[in-house]
Design a protein around this motif. Structure first.
Motif, PDB file in Angstrom:
ATOM      1  N   GLY A 241      43.599  47.635  58.765  1.00  0.00           N
ATOM      2  CA  GLY A 241      44.900  48.221  58.989  1.00  0.00           C
ATOM      3  C   GLY A 241      45.271  48.152  60.450  1.00  0.00           C
ATOM      4  N   GLU A 242      45.922  49.192  60.921  1.00  0.00           N
ATOM      5  CA  GLU A 242      46.453  49.211  62.280  1.00  0.00           C
ATOM      6  C   GLU A 242      45.384  49.515  63.330  1.00  0.00           C
ATOM      7  OE1 GLU A 242      49.646  51.968  62.580  1.00  0.00           O
ATOM      8  OE2 GLU A 242      50.164  51.434  64.641  1.00  0.00           O
ATOM      9  N   VAL A 243      44.399  50.368  62.993  1.00  0.00           N
ATOM     10  CA  VAL A 243      43.411  50.830  63.969  1.00  0.00           C
ATOM     11  C   VAL A 243      41.988  50.698  63.430  1.00  0.00           C
ATOM     12  CG1 VAL A 243      44.943  52.359  65.250  1.00  0.00           C
ATOM     13  CG2 VAL A 243      43.817  53.203  63.183  1.00  0.00           C
TER      14      VAL A 243
ATOM     15  N   TYR B 242      42.918  53.647  50.568  1.00  0.00           N
ATOM     16  CA  TYR B 242      43.278  53.578  51.982  1.00  0.00           C
ATOM     17  C   TYR B 242      42.496  54.628  52.770  1.00  0.00           C
ATOM     18  CZ  TYR B 242      47.530  51.739  49.678  1.00  0.00           C
ATOM     19  OH  TYR B 242      48.402  51.052  48.895  1.00  0.00           O
ATOM     20  N   TRP B 243      42.253  54.317  54.031  1.00  0.00           N
ATOM     21  CA  TRP B 243      41.755  55.290  54.986  1.00  0.00           C
ATOM     22  C   TRP B 243      42.746  55.419  56.133  1.00  0.00           C
ATOM     23  CZ3 TRP B 243      38.256  58.937  54.770  1.00  0.00           C
ATOM     24  CH2 TRP B 243      37.189  58.825  53.871  1.00  0.00           C
ATOM     25  N   TYR B 244      43.107  56.683  56.420  1.00  0.00           N
ATOM     26  CA  TYR B 244      43.998  57.002  57.534  1.00  0.00           C
ATOM     27  C   TYR B 244      43.284  57.975  58.475  1.00  0.00           C
ATOM     28  CZ  TYR B 244      48.118  55.285  54.967  1.00  0.00           C
ATOM     29  OH  TYR B 244      49.041  54.516  54.302  1.00  0.00           O
ATOM     30  N   ARG B 245      43.739  57.990  59.722  1.00  0.00           N
ATOM     31  CA  ARG B 245      43.354  59.045  60.635  1.00  0.00           C
ATOM     32  C   ARG B 245      44.621  59.748  61.114  1.00  0.00           C
ATOM     33  NH1 ARG B 245      40.434  57.160  66.035  1.00  0.00           N
ATOM     34  NH2 ARG B 245      41.240  59.197  66.724  1.00  0.00           N
TER      35      ARG B 245
ATOM     36  N   GLY C 211      51.508  60.363  64.222  1.00  0.00           N
ATOM     37  CA  GLY C 211      51.612  60.083  62.799  1.00  0.00           C
ATOM     38  C   GLY C 211      50.309  59.529  62.255  1.00  0.00           C
ATOM     39  N   LEU C 212      50.165  59.582  60.956  1.00  0.00           N
ATOM     40  CA  LEU C 212      48.997  58.981  60.307  1.00  0.00           C
ATOM     41  C   LEU C 212      48.922  57.494  60.644  1.00  0.00           C
ATOM     42  CD1 LEU C 212      49.600  60.779  56.970  1.00  0.00           C
ATOM     43  CD2 LEU C 212      47.333  60.678  57.992  1.00  0.00           C
ATOM     44  N   LYS C 213      47.704  57.026  60.919  1.00  0.00           N
ATOM     45  CA  LYS C 213      47.473  55.611  61.231  1.00  0.00           C
ATOM     46  C   LYS C 213      46.512  55.023  60.201  1.00  0.00           C
ATOM     47  CE  LYS C 213      49.636  55.630  65.315  1.00  0.00           C
ATOM     48  NZ  LYS C 213      50.872  54.879  65.564  1.00  0.00           N
TER      49      LYS C 213
ATOM     50  N   SER D 253      38.964  63.225  64.961  1.00  0.00           N
ATOM     51  CA  SER D 253      40.229  63.167  64.247  1.00  0.00           C
ATOM     52  C   SER D 253      40.060  63.806  62.874  1.00  0.00           C
ATOM     53  CB  SER D 253      40.668  61.703  64.081  1.00  0.00           C
ATOM     54  OG  SER D 253      41.980  61.612  63.563  1.00  0.00           O
ATOM     55  N   VAL D 254      41.137  63.853  62.123  1.00  0.00           N
ATOM     56  CA  VAL D 254      41.076  64.201  60.713  1.00  0.00           C
ATOM     57  C   VAL D 254      41.294  62.912  59.927  1.00  0.00           C
ATOM     58  CG1 VAL D 254      42.001  65.583  58.844  1.00  0.00           C
ATOM     59  CG2 VAL D 254      42.019  66.494  61.180  1.00  0.00           C
ATOM     60  N   TYR D 255      40.376  62.631  59.021  1.00  0.00           N
ATOM     61  CA  TYR D 255      40.406  61.391  58.261  1.00  0.00           C
ATOM     62  C   TYR D 255      40.835  61.675  56.827  1.00  0.00           C
ATOM     63  CZ  TYR D 255      38.033  59.266  62.185  1.00  0.00           C
ATOM     64  OH  TYR D 255      37.734  58.799  63.434  1.00  0.00           O
ATOM     65  N   PHE D 256      41.819  60.924  56.372  1.00  0.00           N
ATOM     66  CA  PHE D 256      42.308  61.068  55.008  1.00  0.00           C
ATOM     67  C   PHE D 256      42.095  59.777  54.234  1.00  0.00           C
ATOM     68  CE2 PHE D 256      44.220  65.166  55.022  1.00  0.00           C
ATOM     69  CZ  PHE D 256      44.675  65.379  56.311  1.00  0.00           C
ATOM     70  N   CYS D 257      41.619  59.956  53.024  1.00  0.00           N
ATOM     71  CA  CYS D 257      41.527  58.869  52.069  1.00  0.00           C
ATOM     72  C   CYS D 257      42.681  59.023  51.083  1.00  0.00           C
ATOM     73  CB  CYS D 257      40.180  58.926  51.351  1.00  0.00           C
ATOM     74  SG  CYS D 257      39.938  57.661  50.102  1.00  0.00           S
ATOM     75  N   ALA D 258      43.233  57.916  50.624  1.00  0.00           N
ATOM     76  CA  ALA D 258      44.351  57.958  49.687  1.00  0.00           C
ATOM     77  C   ALA D 258      44.214  56.828  48.682  1.00  0.00           C
ATOM     78  CB  ALA D 258      45.683  57.861  50.427  1.00  0.00           C
TER      79      ALA D 258
END
Lengths: 113, 111
Positions: free
Chosen positions: A58-60, A33-36, A42-44, A87-92
């Motif tokens: 995903g959502e965005v 997954y990739w989130y920002r 909240g994380l998107k 932004s800050v980008y998170f991979c999960a």
């Protein structure tokens, strides 16, 4: 045991430039997954993948692209950077859908000026 | 639209002073409720998944509970190392891996 590794940790881009955020996991997880994460929000979810060769929005997702050629890697591409992508980008990653993201990387902090 | 609201936004406790963090949710088709801990400059670290109302899970000084409208993260006799931002997230039925995150509660435990 590295877990989820994200590179780079920090980056400054100019408007209109392109770049790829790298994400690799060594846990043989199927889902990635990739989130920002924006301040006060909240994380998107941007994009996700359920296995090599399979990705979905995903959502965005606007302004981003992904690919998943191997189980281990899930890069995120910004084609034409815009200030709104600061932004800050998170991979999960997770082994299955039911477990959801249990393992996050430490993030890439991206500023677009 | 699915919503997850966490309160308080920030909480300052003395070491040993027990308290609870709240996560209220308004979503369609809850499949699971997640709690994460996030340290500054780090990614979220998974703590718990709760799947149904009445379920409870514990880990060291933390206990998470779930009702049909909210979840609580109870912290018993906290230590300074428990200082972090605690995030909750609702996993719901949707066309994609739909997880709605709250904005977090920033906990500071003072020695």
């Amino acid at each position: 045991n590295a877990g989820v590794t994200q590179t780079p940790k920090f980056r400054i881009l100019k408007i209109g430039q392109s770049m790829t955020l790298q994400c690799a996991q060594d846990m043989n997880h199927n889902y990635m997954y990739w989130y920002r994460q924006d301040p006060g929000m909240g994380l998107k979810l941007i994009y996700y993948s359920v296995g090599a060769g399979i990705t979905d929005k995903g959502e965005v997702p606007n302004g981003y692209n992904v690919s998943r050629s191997t189980t281990e890697d899930f890069p995120l591409r910004l084609e034409l950077a815009a200030p709104s992508q600061t932004s800050v980008y998170f991979c999960a990653s997770s082994y299955s859908s039911r477990e959801q993201p249990q393992h996050f990387g430490d993030g890439t902090r991206l500023s677009i000026l | 639209e699915d919503q997850v609201t966490q309160s308080p936004e920030a909480l300052r406790l003395q070491e040993g002073e027990s308290s609870s963090l709240n996560c209220s949710y308004t979503v369609s088709g809850l499949r699971g409720l997640f709690w994460y801990r996030q340290d500054p400059g780090k990614g979220p670290e998974f703590l718990f998944t709760l799947y149904s109302a009445g379920e409870e899970k514990e880990k060291e000084r933390l206990k998470a509970t779930l009702t049909k409208k909210e979840s609580f993260l109870h912290i018993t006799a906290p230590k300074p190392e428990d200082s972090a931002t605690y995030l909750c997230a609702a996993w719901t039925s949707g066309g994609y891996q739909k997880v709605t995150f709250g904005t977090g509660t920033k906990l500071q435990v003072i020695p």
